[in-house]
Design a protein around this motif. Structure first.
Motif, PDB file in Angstrom:
ATOM      1  N   PHE A  53     -15.956 -24.317 -10.702  1.00 41.25           N
ATOM      2  CA  PHE A  53     -15.713 -24.413 -12.141  1.00 41.25           C
ATOM      3  C   PHE A  53     -14.637 -25.474 -12.364  1.00 41.25           C
ATOM      4  O   PHE A  53     -13.527 -25.327 -11.851  1.00 41.25           O
ATOM      5  N   PRO A  54     -14.928 -26.531 -13.116  1.00 46.42           N
ATOM      6  CA  PRO A  54     -13.993 -27.655 -13.211  1.00 46.42           C
ATOM      7  C   PRO A  54     -12.734 -27.377 -14.025  1.00 46.42           C
ATOM      8  O   PRO A  54     -11.794 -28.161 -13.974  1.00 46.42           O
ATOM      9  N   SER A  55     -12.697 -26.279 -14.784  1.00 47.28           N
ATOM     10  CA  SER A  55     -11.535 -25.996 -15.612  1.00 47.28           C
ATOM     11  C   SER A  55     -11.485 -24.512 -15.926  1.00 47.28           C
ATOM     12  O   SER A  55     -12.463 -23.780 -15.749  1.00 47.28           O
ATOM     13  N   ARG A  57     -11.257 -23.280 -18.886  1.00 51.93           N
ATOM     14  CA  ARG A  57     -12.136 -23.051 -20.028  1.00 51.93           C
ATOM     15  C   ARG A  57     -13.585 -22.903 -19.589  1.00 51.93           C
ATOM     16  O   ARG A  57     -14.310 -22.030 -20.076  1.00 51.93           O
ATOM     17  N   ALA A  58     -14.016 -23.751 -18.647  1.00 57.86           N
ATOM     18  CA  ALA A  58     -15.381 -23.635 -18.125  1.00 57.86           C
ATOM     19  C   ALA A  58     -15.580 -22.284 -17.453  1.00 57.86           C
ATOM     20  O   ALA A  58     -16.648 -21.662 -17.573  1.00 57.86           O
ATOM     21  N   LEU A  59     -14.564 -21.809 -16.746  1.00 55.52           N
ATOM     22  CA  LEU A  59     -14.659 -20.510 -16.077  1.00 55.52           C
ATOM     23  C   LEU A  59     -14.718 -19.377 -17.095  1.00 55.52           C
ATOM     24  O   LEU A  59     -15.501 -18.434 -16.943  1.00 55.52           O
ATOM     25  N   TYR A  60     -13.910 -19.457 -18.141  1.00 59.18           N
ATOM     26  CA  TYR A  60     -13.926 -18.425 -19.175  1.00 59.18           C
ATOM     27  C   TYR A  60     -15.298 -18.334 -19.843  1.00 59.18           C
ATOM     28  O   TYR A  60     -15.849 -17.243 -20.033  1.00 59.18           O
ATOM     29  N   LEU A  61     -15.860 -19.493 -20.198  1.00 60.58           N
ATOM     30  CA  LEU A  61     -17.186 -19.493 -20.818  1.00 60.58           C
ATOM     31  C   LEU A  61     -18.239 -18.954 -19.856  1.00 60.58           C
ATOM     32  O   LEU A  61     -19.175 -18.266 -20.264  1.00 60.58           O
ATOM     33  N   ALA A  62     -18.096 -19.266 -18.563  1.00 62.68           N
ATOM     34  CA  ALA A  62     -19.035 -18.747 -17.567  1.00 62.68           C
ATOM     35  C   ALA A  62     -18.950 -17.230 -17.477  1.00 62.68           C
ATOM     36  O   ALA A  62     -19.970 -16.544 -17.300  1.00 62.68           O
ATOM     37  N   VAL A  63     -17.739 -16.678 -17.600  1.00 61.69           N
ATOM     38  CA  VAL A  63     -17.577 -15.224 -17.593  1.00 61.69           C
ATOM     39  C   VAL A  63     -18.308 -14.606 -18.785  1.00 61.69           C
ATOM     40  O   VAL A  63     -19.030 -13.606 -18.656  1.00 61.69           O
ATOM     41  N   LEU A  64     -18.149 -15.208 -19.967  1.00 64.09           N
ATOM     42  CA  LEU A  64     -18.821 -14.678 -21.149  1.00 64.09           C
ATOM     43  C   LEU A  64     -20.332 -14.782 -21.029  1.00 64.09           C
ATOM     44  O   LEU A  64     -21.078 -13.885 -21.430  1.00 64.09           O
ATOM     45  N   ILE A  65     -20.818 -15.892 -20.460  1.00 66.85           N
ATOM     46  CA  ILE A  65     -22.262 -16.050 -20.259  1.00 66.85           C
ATOM     47  C   ILE A  65     -22.780 -14.999 -19.290  1.00 66.85           C
ATOM     48  O   ILE A  65     -23.875 -14.445 -19.472  1.00 66.85           O
ATOM     49  N   ASP A  66     -22.001 -14.690 -18.261  1.00 67.35           N
ATOM     50  CA  ASP A  66     -22.391 -13.652 -17.315  1.00 67.35           C
ATOM     51  C   ASP A  66     -22.499 -12.302 -18.021  1.00 67.35           C
ATOM     52  O   ASP A  66     -23.413 -11.520 -17.751  1.00 67.35           O
ATOM     53  N   MET A  67     -21.592 -12.052 -18.971  1.00 64.41           N
ATOM     54  CA  MET A  67     -21.666 -10.811 -19.747  1.00 64.41           C
ATOM     55  C   MET A  67     -22.939 -10.770 -20.586  1.00 64.41           C
ATOM     56  O   MET A  67     -23.603  -9.734 -20.686  1.00 64.41           O
ATOM     57  N   VAL A  68     -23.284 -11.913 -21.191  1.00 62.71           N
ATOM     58  CA  VAL A  68     -24.512 -11.989 -21.984  1.00 62.71           C
ATOM     59  C   VAL A  68     -25.734 -11.753 -21.099  1.00 62.71           C
ATOM     60  O   VAL A  68     -26.670 -11.043 -21.478  1.00 62.71           O
TER      61      VAL A  68
END
Length: 385
Positions: A53-55, A57-68
């Motif tokens: 994950f390059p940042s 913020r990218a990691l946070y969004l990836a966590v939310l996408i995983d929740m979805v």
């Protein structure tokens, strides 16, 4: 001892990072979470985190996408939702109230612990901390308003009102203004009132008389599309964010390539397309790790809320594809697509027959060869009457 392949090891590392990051973001919130703590919690190095994950913020969004994705696994894709899953609505007010309640279910309620909302689908305020991602977020909300409007305009939903079928984008924008006011706060229930009051306010908007027509002032000045006879050789399949399914790109219709700062132009393709056209909106960005993930998160989650409230039968004849590797854009003829791209083609018999570029491209490509009187009025689902 079983040896893992490089791909398997990378997937295991990514999963460990996501698990650790979800725990840290939930406990500490986005702003105070440190990547070093995530690495320590995952028993990995800081470099291992950044290699996936390059940042932050990218990691946070990836966590939310995983929740979805986990929620989607529980409820199924839009195509897997049976028509009976969405109860029959008797009015626009009832339909909008149901949509609002489903939307607000994703947010922490008053009385939950402070940490309950720190890693949550609605908690994006701190993430939207620079102009490029704020601009993309604004355009994503324009796209969401269009999707909600098309659900309200569908044949099933038109029966909810005695009024003649009309564009419902203004109504959808008002509803989303209320809901996004709740969703962008770290503690939305406390900051913007009781969620049940918000849902009731959205329902009242169903009875509001609005004058809403689609007549963008720039359309008369859009240059005509260029006729051509170019081979159409698209990638085999990409995922449609609206249905969650892999889709192909054969068949007659309009393909519009839009950068994430131009997503509001999607309505031009929907309103201008001819009856029977297959409409595809291809989303491109120069920052797939952050802005691309934002689009994936918001639209995927929004579509699930929409189909739960209205049912899959109200889904518009529109496919929305995030082209993060540029495969479809390149096939269309836009090899350097970015966040400001606006390009459209018409496909007929596996051939690109028209091309248009710049503001109004979707309108130009969709209406090429038609007289002005043929496209001056459109039905709500975009088909010429």
């Amino acid at each position: 001892m079983v040896r893992l392949t490089r791909a398997q090891q990378q997937e295991r590392t990514r999963a460990a990072v996501l698990t650790a990051a979800k725990a840290e973001f939930t406990e500490r919130g986005y702003a105070t979470t440190k990547v070093d703590r995530i690495a320590e919690r995952a028993e990995l190095t800081r470099g291992a985190v950044y290699s996936n994950f390059p940042s932050k913020r990218a990691l946070y969004l990836a966590v939310l996408i995983d929740m979805v994705a986990r929620a989607a696994a529980e409820h199924g894709t839009a195509d897997a939702i049976p028509p009976s899953a969405a109860p029959a609505r008797t009015s626009l007010a009832e339909a909008l109230g149901a949509f609002a309640r489903i939307w607000l279910e994703r947010l922490p309620l008053t009385g939950h612990s402070p940490s309950a909302g720190r890693a949550h689908l609605g908690s994006l305020t701190e993430v939207l901390d620079d102009e490029p991602i704020r601009a993309a977020f604004g355009q994503v909300t324009c796209l969401e308003a269009l999707l909600l409007a098309l659900a309200l305009e569908s044949p099933d939903s038109r029966a909810l009102t005695d009024a003649a079928p009309a564009r419902q984008v203004r109504r959808a924008q008002l509803v989303l203004r209320l809901l996004d006011g709740s969703g962008t706060s770290v503690d939305p229930a406390l900051g913007f009132g009781d969620p049940f009051d918000i849902a009731q306010a959205c329902a009242h908007l169903g009875g509001l008389a609005l004058t809403d027509t689609w007549n963008p002032p720039h359309l008369p000045y859009v240059p005509p599309a260029r006729a051509c006879q170019d081979r159409w050789d698209p990638p085999r399949e990409l995922r449609d964010l609206l249905s969650g399914r892999m889709v192909g790109f054969t068949g007659d219709g309009v393909i519009t390539v839009l950068g994430t700062h131009r997503l509001g132009a999607a309505e031009e393709a929907v309103r201008s397309a001819r009856a029977g056209d297959l409409i595809t909106v291809v989303v491109t960005t120069a920052d797939p790790a952050e802005i691309g993930r934002l689009v994936q998160l918001r639209i995927g989650d929004f579509a699930r809320c929409l189909w739960r409230a209205f049912g899959p039968d109200t889904r518009p004849r529109l496919r929305l594809v995030l082209d993060e590797h540029g495969l479809l854009a390149s096939a269309v003829g836009v090899p350097d697509a970015d966040d400001t791209t606006e390009y459209a083609v018409r496909i007929r018999h596996d051939t690109i027959v028209t091309r248009a570029q710049g503001p109004g491209a979707a309108y130009a490509a969709a209406t090429h060869g038609l007289a002005t009187t043929d496209v001056s009025h459109t039905t709500p689902d975009g088909a010429a009457p």
